[in-house]
Design a protein around this motif. Structure first.
Motif, mmCIF file in Angstrom:
data_model
loop_
_atom_site.group_PDB
_atom_site.id
_atom_site.type_symbol
_atom_site.label_atom_id
_atom_site.label_comp_id
_atom_site.label_asym_id
_atom_site.label_seq_id
_atom_site.Cartn_x
_atom_site.Cartn_y
_atom_site.Cartn_z
ATOM 1 N N ASP A 287 -14.820 -10.595 4.952
ATOM 2 C CA ASP A 287 -15.477 -10.566 3.655
ATOM 3 C C ASP A 287 -15.993 -11.751 3.250
ATOM 4 N N TRP A 288 -15.716 -12.986 4.266
ATOM 5 C CA TRP A 288 -16.052 -14.395 4.040
ATOM 6 C C TRP A 288 -17.377 -14.133 4.679
ATOM 7 N N ILE A 289 -17.843 -13.669 5.511
ATOM 8 C CA ILE A 289 -19.027 -13.627 6.364
ATOM 9 C C ILE A 289 -20.127 -13.227 5.695
ATOM 10 N N ARG A 290 -21.177 -13.790 5.311
ATOM 11 C CA ARG A 290 -22.617 -13.332 4.961
ATOM 12 C C ARG A 290 -23.252 -12.674 6.176
ATOM 13 N N TYR A 291 -23.588 -13.549 7.307
ATOM 14 C CA TYR A 291 -24.228 -12.854 8.467
ATOM 15 C C TYR A 291 -23.832 -13.551 9.546
ATOM 16 N N VAL A 303 -18.077 -16.270 -2.435
ATOM 17 C CA VAL A 303 -16.559 -16.047 -2.311
ATOM 18 C C VAL A 303 -15.774 -17.098 -2.640
ATOM 19 N N PRO A 304 -14.902 -17.038 -3.694
ATOM 20 C CA PRO A 304 -13.962 -18.115 -3.861
ATOM 21 C C PRO A 304 -13.198 -18.815 -2.826
ATOM 22 N N GLU A 305 -12.628 -17.970 -1.887
ATOM 23 C CA GLU A 305 -11.945 -18.247 -0.643
ATOM 24 C C GLU A 305 -12.817 -19.126 0.224
ATOM 25 N N VAL A 306 -14.226 -18.867 0.226
ATOM 26 C CA VAL A 306 -14.883 -19.618 0.986
ATOM 27 C C VAL A 306 -15.264 -20.991 0.693
ATOM 28 N N LEU A 307 -15.392 -21.059 -0.627
ATOM 29 C CA LEU A 307 -15.286 -22.566 -1.306
ATOM 30 C C LEU A 307 -13.994 -23.407 -0.936
ATOM 31 N N GLU A 308 -12.888 -22.553 -1.134
ATOM 32 C CA GLU A 308 -11.690 -23.279 -1.035
ATOM 33 C C GLU A 308 -11.538 -23.812 0.450
ATOM 34 N N HIS A 309 -12.048 -22.844 1.461
ATOM 35 C CA HIS A 309 -11.754 -23.056 3.076
ATOM 36 C C HIS A 309 -12.976 -24.356 3.016
ATOM 37 N N TYR A 368 -22.066 -27.270 -3.560
ATOM 38 C CA TYR A 368 -22.463 -28.871 -3.332
ATOM 39 C C TYR A 368 -21.305 -29.535 -4.344
ATOM 40 N N ARG A 369 -21.032 -29.026 -5.462
ATOM 41 C CA ARG A 369 -20.079 -29.821 -6.266
ATOM 42 C C ARG A 369 -18.606 -29.814 -5.540
ATOM 43 N N THR A 370 -18.312 -28.726 -4.764
ATOM 44 C CA THR A 370 -17.213 -28.713 -3.964
ATOM 45 C C THR A 370 -16.997 -29.786 -2.885
#
Length: 535
Positions: A287-291, A303-309, A368-370
């Motif tokens: 569920d992190w993968i868009r394509y 996905v919040p977990e992707v931003l944390e990654h 970008y903020r991340t």
């Protein structure tokens, strides 16, 4: 703010949901239809455009002002992300998409129409003989945004009518200052090396150290040392120039990145590092993968977990002690196309985001903020990033497509055009990087030397891609002079013939008018003896 003139009420307001276009009716700054409401109200000198759509998935808003265009005005627009050598002042072209803002010069004054930086939509303007149309794309990926009960601040619109006696260049800089309230700028003037345009993804720990020593030897500045940026090729799944993504750890040729960064600092340079944050070959949750992209999984930053990654990856790189982070490809990985094909349809990807409640612009801003927060004390270059969403977050923006270490013509039409037509954004949005001098035997030195002189005297970042073994004594001396200039603050260069030349040849550099012959077909055989500050 006295010069900010009221836009006035639009003559038509339309909204496009998944069901199609609908005209909204109303007055007093508010227009409605069943389940839709759009408002436009003055706020701090600008006009806040807001959307409420509890019952619909909305894709676009359009505002139309009817106003006959008098005379033969010249129009200059911006670009979605980088320039591609085609920026220019032109007459009225109704189908021409003008992202973020545009300038209108009537011979006496230069007016500006735009949205303030950091909008929550992809915004563009169009000008025709009968008026002005503004469009805000609020899609979430390939579909309409589902706001629910949330009210969305779409954008803040500005109009500056301009003043007589002010040049188009100064008017453009003034308008860019109004569009960006809080630009983030580098701590010192930016100059140094980048290994891309001669290594093209094929390098090593030892070669980067040699590059670092060479760059350091070219600068005598005691407090503003040159950068040395390690471009693509250092990451674990490096593809020899394929611009692959993470994981962001070294490989056999780069066995210890923390030690390399320390060694580069000991050599007297500020270390920089390239990355592509939305692409990875790692085994990540589905569920992190868009394509699936070329070289790995393209991640979904909604996905919040992707931003944390992403945050953890950037923080790890920053923790090695880098002074600069260059992140790349987010525009392409988010929208599936380059800026020159976006026009009025920036979204070409079928996969949507998992979070349909936020617009693509909102999701991009969060990404970008991340990156900006996780980079710590390192300055950030956004490359292939959306200009208006980068301003106020990143210190440096790569404002044009790649120059070249193999083909002079590409450097000429990408580099010079970009430097000229996005110069108003320098120091007002970010520090404006028109890309490198690719110093290789494949590019005539007589022409490259002119590009080097222009960049060095422009007040903008100067990056040189130069293999130490390929640099002649003459070129080395020229690089020393260029670095000496670029290490100190200089006024922004002004293109003097930009109204009628897409590759300006006359420039005001630090108070001196300087001319450049960009199309000299004899340059490969001529010995350069040009006058000016260079000697």
């Amino acid at each position: 703010m006295e010069a900010i003139m009221r836009l006035g009420a639009p003559d038509a307001v339309l909204a496009r949901s998944e069901e199609g276009w609908r005209a909204l009716g109303g007055s007093g700054g508010r227009w409605t239809a069943k389940g839709l409401a759009v408002s436009l109200a003055e706020s701090g000198g600008a006009f806040a455009l807001e959307l409420e759509a509890p019952e619909h998935a909305v894709r676009q808003l359009k505002l139309r002002w009817n106003a006959k265009q008098e005379g033969r005005p010249l129009i200059l627009g911006d670009h979605w992300e980088r320039g591609y050598g085609e920026l220019e002042w032109r007459g009225i072209v109704p189908e021409r998409v003008l992202p973020w803002y545009f300038l209108r010069h009537d011979g006496a004054r230069t007016a500006g129409f735009g949205v303030k930086t950091g909008p929550n939509a992809f915004c563009y303007w169009q000008l025709d003989a009968d008026g002005i149309t503004f469009t805000a794309d609020v899609t979430s990926g390939a579909e309409g945004v589902r706001l629910g009960a949330r009210k969305l601040l779409v954008a803040e619109l500005l109009h500056d009518p301009g003043e007589e006696g002010v040049s188009p260049f100064e008017a453009a800089r003034r308008f860019c200052r109004l569009l960006c309230d809080r630009p983030v700028l580098p701590k010192q003037p930016v100059y140094g090396g980048n290994n891309w345009y001669y290594a093209y993804g094929n390098s090593s720990h030892e070669e980067i150290l040699a590059d670092s020593r060479f760059m350091s030897s070219l600068s005598a500045h005691p407090t503003n040392r040159p950068y040395m940026v390690i471009d693509d090729g250092w990451q674990l799944v490096s593809g020899g120039g394929a611009c692959n993504g993470g994981p962001w750890v070294g490989n056999a040729k780069f066995p210890d990145m923390a030690r390399l960064i320390d060694d580069m600092k000991a050599a007297g340079v500020k270390p920089g590092l390239w990355c592509r944050p939305l692409l990875t070959a790692e085994d990540v949750p589905a569920d992190w993968i868009r394509y699936e992209g070329s070289g790995g999984h393209v991640l979904d930053p909604s996905v919040p977990e992707v931003l944390e990654h992403v945050r953890a990856s950037v923080a790890a790189m920053a923790g090695w002690g880098i002074d600069l982070l260059k992140h790349d490809f987010t525009s392409y990985d988010l929208l599936g196309q380059w800026g020159f094909t976006m026009k009025s349809r920036p979204h070409s990807l079928k996969p949507s985001f998992r979070d349909r409640s936020r617009t693509t612009a909102e999701i991009t801003l969060a990404l970008y903020r991340t990156i900006a927060e996780a980079s710590g004390q390192a300055d950030v270059i956004g490359c292939n990033t959306f200009s208006h969403l980068s301003a106020g977050l990143f210190e440096i923006q790569r404002t044009g497509d790649d120059t070249s270490g193999r083909w002079w013509e590409r450097t000429r039409y990408m580099g010079v055009n970009t430097l000229a037509f996005r110069m108003p954004q320098h120091g007002t949005f970010y520090s404006h990087d028109a890309d490198c001098v690719g110093l290789t035997p494949d590019v005539p030195w007589a022409l490259n030397e002119r590009w080097l002189r222009l960049l060095a005297g422009s007040g903008t970042p100067l990056f040189v891609s130069a293999a130490p073994s390929a640099v002649t004594k003459e070129q080395e001396a020229a690089l020393r002079r260029a670095f000496e200039l670029a290490a100190e603050p200089l006024p922004a260069a002004e293109p003097l013939d930009w109204l009628d030349n897409t590759c300006p040849s006359r420039w005001l550099l630090n108070g001196e008018v300087t001319s450049f012959a960009w199309n000299d077909v004899n340059a490969e055989t001529l010995e350069e003896k040009e006058h000016g500050w260079w000697l």
